[in-house]
Each structure stands twice: as structure tokens, then as C-alpha cells.
Design a protein around this motif. Structure first.
Motif, short mmCIF file in Angstrom:
data_model
loop_
_atom_site.label_atom_id
_atom_site.label_comp_id
_atom_site.label_asym_id
_atom_site.label_seq_id
_atom_site.Cartn_x
_atom_site.Cartn_y
_atom_site.Cartn_z
N ILE A 133 0.89 -1.17 0.00
CA ILE A 133 0.00 0.00 0.00
C ILE A 133 0.92 1.21 0.00
O ILE A 133 1.60 1.48 0.99
CB ILE A 133 -0.93 -0.01 1.22
CG1 ILE A 133 -1.81 -1.26 1.19
CG2 ILE A 133 -1.78 1.26 1.25
CD1 ILE A 133 -2.52 -1.55 2.48
N LEU A 134 1.00 1.88 -1.13
CA LEU A 134 1.97 2.96 -1.30
C LEU A 134 1.43 4.28 -0.74
O LEU A 134 0.23 4.41 -0.53
CB LEU A 134 2.31 3.09 -2.79
CG LEU A 134 2.95 1.82 -3.38
CD1 LEU A 134 3.16 1.98 -4.88
CD2 LEU A 134 4.27 1.50 -2.68
N VAL A 170 -2.35 5.47 0.68
CA VAL A 170 -2.51 5.23 2.11
C VAL A 170 -3.53 6.18 2.75
O VAL A 170 -4.14 5.84 3.76
CB VAL A 170 -1.13 5.27 2.83
CG1 VAL A 170 -0.76 6.66 3.31
CG2 VAL A 170 -1.10 4.26 3.97
N GLY A 171 -3.78 7.32 2.08
CA GLY A 171 -4.81 8.24 2.58
C GLY A 171 -6.17 7.57 2.68
O GLY A 171 -6.91 7.76 3.64
N VAL A 199 -11.70 0.44 -0.50
CA VAL A 199 -10.80 1.37 -1.20
C VAL A 199 -11.16 1.42 -2.69
O VAL A 199 -11.22 2.50 -3.29
CB VAL A 199 -9.33 0.97 -0.99
CG1 VAL A 199 -8.40 1.78 -1.90
CG2 VAL A 199 -8.92 1.15 0.47
N LEU A 200 -11.43 0.26 -3.29
CA LEU A 200 -11.80 0.25 -4.71
C LEU A 200 -13.04 1.10 -4.95
O LEU A 200 -13.13 1.84 -5.94
CB LEU A 200 -12.06 -1.19 -5.18
CG LEU A 200 -10.82 -2.07 -5.38
CD1 LEU A 200 -11.22 -3.52 -5.59
CD2 LEU A 200 -10.00 -1.58 -6.57
N LEU A 201 -14.01 1.03 -4.03
CA LEU A 201 -15.23 1.83 -4.18
C LEU A 201 -14.94 3.31 -4.01
O LEU A 201 -15.45 4.14 -4.76
CB LEU A 201 -16.28 1.38 -3.16
CG LEU A 201 -16.92 0.03 -3.45
CD1 LEU A 201 -17.82 -0.39 -2.29
CD2 LEU A 201 -17.75 0.10 -4.74
N LEU A 202 -14.12 3.63 -3.02
CA LEU A 202 -13.79 5.04 -2.80
C LEU A 202 -13.09 5.63 -4.02
O LEU A 202 -13.35 6.76 -4.41
CB LEU A 202 -12.90 5.20 -1.56
CG LEU A 202 -13.61 5.11 -0.22
CD1 LEU A 202 -12.58 5.14 0.91
CD2 LEU A 202 -14.60 6.25 -0.04
N GLU A 203 -12.22 4.83 -4.63
CA GLU A 203 -11.50 5.32 -5.81
C GLU A 203 -12.45 5.64 -6.96
O GLU A 203 -12.17 6.51 -7.76
CB GLU A 203 -10.46 4.28 -6.26
CG GLU A 203 -9.18 4.41 -5.47
CD GLU A 203 -8.16 3.31 -5.76
OE1 GLU A 203 -7.00 3.49 -5.39
OE2 GLU A 203 -8.55 2.27 -6.34
N GLN A 204 -13.57 4.91 -7.00
CA GLN A 204 -14.55 5.19 -8.05
C GLN A 204 -15.34 6.46 -7.76
O GLN A 204 -15.87 7.10 -8.65
CB GLN A 204 -15.55 4.03 -8.17
CG GLN A 204 -14.95 2.77 -8.71
CD GLN A 204 -15.98 1.64 -8.78
OE1 GLN A 204 -17.18 1.84 -8.64
NE2 GLN A 204 -15.51 0.43 -8.99
N GLU A 205 -15.47 6.79 -6.47
CA GLU A 205 -16.41 7.85 -6.10
C GLU A 205 -15.76 9.18 -5.73
O GLU A 205 -16.42 10.21 -5.75
CB GLU A 205 -17.27 7.40 -4.91
CG GLU A 205 -18.24 6.30 -5.26
CD GLU A 205 -19.27 6.05 -4.18
OE1 GLU A 205 -19.53 6.98 -3.39
OE2 GLU A 205 -19.81 4.94 -4.13
N LYS A 206 -14.51 9.14 -5.31
CA LYS A 206 -13.96 10.34 -4.69
C LYS A 206 -12.58 10.70 -5.21
O LYS A 206 -11.88 9.87 -5.77
CB LYS A 206 -13.83 10.08 -3.17
CG LYS A 206 -15.14 10.12 -2.42
CD LYS A 206 -14.79 10.12 -0.94
CE LYS A 206 -15.74 10.85 -0.05
NZ LYS A 206 -17.12 10.74 -0.27
#
Ligand code: ATP
Ligand code: MG
Length: 421
Positions: A13-14, A18-19, A312-319
């Protein structure tokens, strides 16, 4: 020489990612603690037998996915595939039941399963896990599902669904097992090899099969929901009433059996339609018999686990990706100014604010480029001339304005300016 790579399915997790992780962990701690859960940290390795007994010998996890190994003493250990068995072991070992009443625990950390790696499915992954011991009441089942909703919401994920089911108690399950077995035999040999085997060893597991033709054959299978006893039905009805009271939306899905043998009565899954076939972001349920089966007192329990990679995958799609940036970057020209910047930076850090500086005496242009890239809110520019006059240039990177200020008490001045924003 060829560089060594990480183990397949085990990810770094780079810092760029990491945020997300820190945000999820903070939300989890806040929400779970507000519901009275307290953190517990158990080892990542346990005796293999704990999982074999705790999760069930004929589950996919134990049969196919366990990272088990013999250590140097010849003891069989396993990397934990989930947290519940470990928490139950700890609860019994430290007699945490002795105080009586209900106890609530949570754990956040890595789990290990030897699965085929793909998007949303890894060999080392992370879970947020919560467990409650000592409560029979359907209120806690409903509260836990409500809490999962609050958590997902706090993390910032929208559009998830809650599917619930009841697995009945060992009594009603016994009756149903026979009914299901009969159905499976009548359906013939069309099932996959695993399901044909499950027919004899653990028929309920067929519902957990991910093979399409098995799912189709099971469309007309008898439903456990239609075979539960009166007590289990009353418990399930009360869970649903409480969910409605809390305004938590759900759908009854009679096919949820969960991949672990210890569940009974309430089971649930939190699902999304945005991650392809890795649609479950979390799940849980009631497991009243497990504490006793693992050698403890007869204490009822409910728990859930949520997969963090999928969050995290979902957050990356939304935010937008959350970034950390310094409060202040100290740019300097000349050795003396750099030494002053060095001291000021430590003082600002001592106040808990992030500060960055140039250590190498680069050109002002290159320092400003770095400051800009870092996302620093302010840049303090210390030049030789300014230093000689005890002054400093303060650049507001948001408004792109700059002013000359006295060097004396500059950190106080900067904090005052910032607090007036
Ligand atoms: P799945 O049906 O996707 O295999 P599961 O029923 O095995 O999930 P649980 O044991 O209930 O999953 O674990 C709870 C959550 O942990 C899952 O909903 C998922 O978000 C996450 N999870 C489970 N296995 C993995 C994995 N190999 N990689 C990433 N996340 C996982
Ligand atoms: Mg699985």
C-alpha cells in the motif's frame, strides 16, 4: 541482478493510496467506539486447529484457502484467514466473560487466504471486524447491521445494499439438511465436483458455490426460511422490526449461507453492484454455539467483517484521492538562511504542523517547484538580504499573494494569519 518481487496476491500500500486506508481506519475507530466496541489485537498466526474447529473443516476457507505451515518445533500454525476465531480464543483464554454482561470488541488488520488473485480478491487482505458476546436479543443483530450502515456512510461510500437471512438453529437446520440433501440427490449429477461432495459432507455449503450452473440448479431448491422453528422465526421477525425502527433498509435473501460453518439465525451481507463478481464488501451474523465449541462458556455472539480493499476500490470510483500536504514549505537561499529555515521547520513540526524544507541548497526556482508540487499551504522564503534585515517573504499558495513580514515571531504571525482565514 533480478530484483525480488512481492508474493503474488500480497500488495504494497503505497503513500499515494494510504490516505484512503487511514481515512477508513479513522472512520472505523470512531464509529465502532461510539457503539461501545473496544479494540483488541490478536496475533496474525494461530494454531491451525483453532481455525479447523472454529470455521469448520468442510468450508472453502479451511479446505482450500488456508496458509498453514509447520514451524520449527513441528507445531502446525496458520496465518489467520479471518478474525472471529482468534477473538473468541482470546475471549476464552483471558476469561473476558468473567465480568458477565455483554462485551464488544473490534479488530482491524491483515487476513490471509490462498485464493486466486484478481481485482478485489487477494491473498493478504485487510478486514475491519467487530464481535459482541453475551447477547441473545435480536436488538443487537439489528444494531450491528445498522452500525455497518453508519460505518459505510461515514467512510463515504454510497449505494450499498443489505441482504439478510436466517439460518435457523441447529435444530431446524438438521431438519432442513435432510430436505436439501433429498433435493440435491433428485437434481442428479449436474453440479460441480465440489457441490457433489458437499451433498454428503455439508449440503448447506452448496449455496456458497460460485459456479454458475450450480446456482441455476439451486433456483428451485427448498428454502431454509420455510423450515425454521417458531423461536427462530420470532427472532428473525424481531430483527426485521428493529431494523425498520432504525430506518435501516434491507432485503431478505434466502440464499445467504455465508462461508463459515459457525453461523446460526441472523446472517447478513453488505453488497455493491460496482465491483463485478467481488460484490460482497462485508458480512456477518450470529454464532451462538461457537464460544462453547471452542471450549468456553455457553455465550451467544454476533459479529461482522468488512473487506478494506473493496472499500478502497469503491472510494477510488467515487472520490478524489485524499492527499497530505505540508502546512509550510521553507525555501532558502544561502547557508545561513538554510540553517535558519532548518530550525524554524523543526519548531513548526513541534507544534504538530507539517513542515518541509530544502536540505540541499538548490536554486530558488527548483525549491518553488518542489513547494508547489508538495501542495504546501504557505511558503516562507528566506533570502540572504531578507535575513540581514530580519525579514521574510511569506507566500500564500492558495491566493498566490506574497508579503514581507518581520522574522521575529514569524511562526506566531503565520499561525495568526492562517487562523483568520
Ligand atoms: P467472497 O464471497 O467474496 O469470497 P467471503 O464470504 O469469503 O467473500 P468473508 O469471509 O465473509 O468473505 O469476509 C468478509 C469480507 O472480507 C468480504 O465481504 C470481502 O469484502 C472481504 N474479503 C474476503 N476474502 C477476501 C479476499 N481474498 N481479498 C479481499 N477481500 C476479501
Ligand atoms: Mg471467500
Amino acid at each position: 541482478m533480478e530484483a525480488v518481487q512481492a508474493v503474488r496476491g500480497m500488495n504494497d500500500i503505497l503513500p499515494e493510496q494510504v490516505g484512503w486506508w487511514q481515512g477508513i481506519e479513522t472512520s472505523a475507530r470512531e464509529v465502532l467506539e461510539s457503539f461501545g466496541y473496544r479494540e483488541m489485537r490478536t496475533p496474525v498466526a494461530e494454531k491451525l486447529e483453532l481455525f479447523a474447529r472454529g470455521i469448520g473443516e468442510s468450508t472453502d476457507i479451511v479446505e482450500k484457502e488456508m496458509y498453514a505451515f509447520e514451524d520449527r518445533n513441528g507445531d502446525w500454525l496458520a496465518l489467520r484467514p479471518e478474525a472471529t476465531a482468534s477473538i473468541v480464543r482470546s475471549y476464552i483464554q483471558h476469561a473476558l466473560h468473567a465480568e458477565g454482561g455483554c462485551r464488544k470488541f473490534y479488530q482491524i488488520g491483515p487476513m490471509f487466504r490462498h485464493e486466486r488473485p484478481q481485482k478485489g480478491r487477494y491473498r493478504q487482505f485487510h478486514q475491519i471486524d467487530a464481535e459482541v458476546f453475551g447477547l441473545d436479543s435480536p436488538m443487537i443483530d439489528a444494531e450491528m447491521m445498522h452500525m455497518v450502515g453508519v460505518l459505510v456512510d461515514r467512510i463515504g461510500i454510497t449505494n450499498v445494499g443489505l441482504n439478510i437471512n436466517t439460518l435457523g438453529c441447529p435444530g431446524c437446520r438438521q431438519v432442513y439438511r435432510e430436505v436439501l440433501k433429498k433435493f440435491l440427490i433428485e437434481q442428479g449429477e449436474g453440479f460441480c465436483g465440489d457441490c457433489l461432495r458437499r451433498r454428503d459432507t455439508n449440503p448447506l455449503r452448496v449455496f456458497d458455490c460460485k459456479v454458475q450452473k450450480c446456482a441455476e440448479l439451486l433456483e428451485s431448491a427448498p428454502r431454509l426460511l420455510d423450515h425454521i422453528c417458531n423461536d427462530c422465526r420470532a427472532h428473525f421477525d424481531a430483527v426485521k422490526d428493529h431494523l425498520e425502527r432504525l430506518g435501516t433498509r434491507y432485503a431478505v435473501n434466502p440464499r445467504i449461507v455465508r462461508g463459515l460453518d459457525y453461523y446460526m439465525r441472523t446472517t447478513f451481507e453488505v453488497i455493491t453492484d460496482r465491483l463485478g463478481s467481488q460484490s460482497a464488501i462485508g458480512g456477518g451474523g450470529r454464532y451462538d454455539g461457537l464460544v462453547r465449541d471452542l471450549g468456553g462458556p455457553d455465550v451467544p455472539a454476533v459479529g461482522f467483517a468488512m473487506g478494506m480493499e473493496r472499500l478502497v476500490l469503491l472510494l477510488e470510483q467515487e472520490k478524489e484521492r485524499p492527499l497530505r500536504s505540508p502546512f509550510c514549505f521553507f525555501a532558502s537561499l544561502g547557508d545561513q538562511a538554510r540553517a535558519k529555515a532548518f530550525v524554524l521547520a523543526q519548531q513548526l513540526r513541534g507544534r504538530g504542523l507539517e513542515a518541509e524544507l530544502d536540505y540541499e541548497g538548490r536554486s530558488l526556482k527548483s525549491q518553488m517547484r518542489r513547494a508547489d508540487k508538495s501542495g504546501a499551504r504557505y511558503v516562507l522564503i528566506l533570502g540572504e538580504d531578507e535575513l540581514a534585515r530580519s525579514e521574510v517573504q511569506v507566500r500564500d499558495m492558495l491566493t498566490k499573494t506574497q508579503r514581507l513580514l518581520p522574522l521575529e515571531n514569524i511562526l506566531e504571525t503565520l499561525l495568526t494569519i492562517d487562523s483568520q482565514k
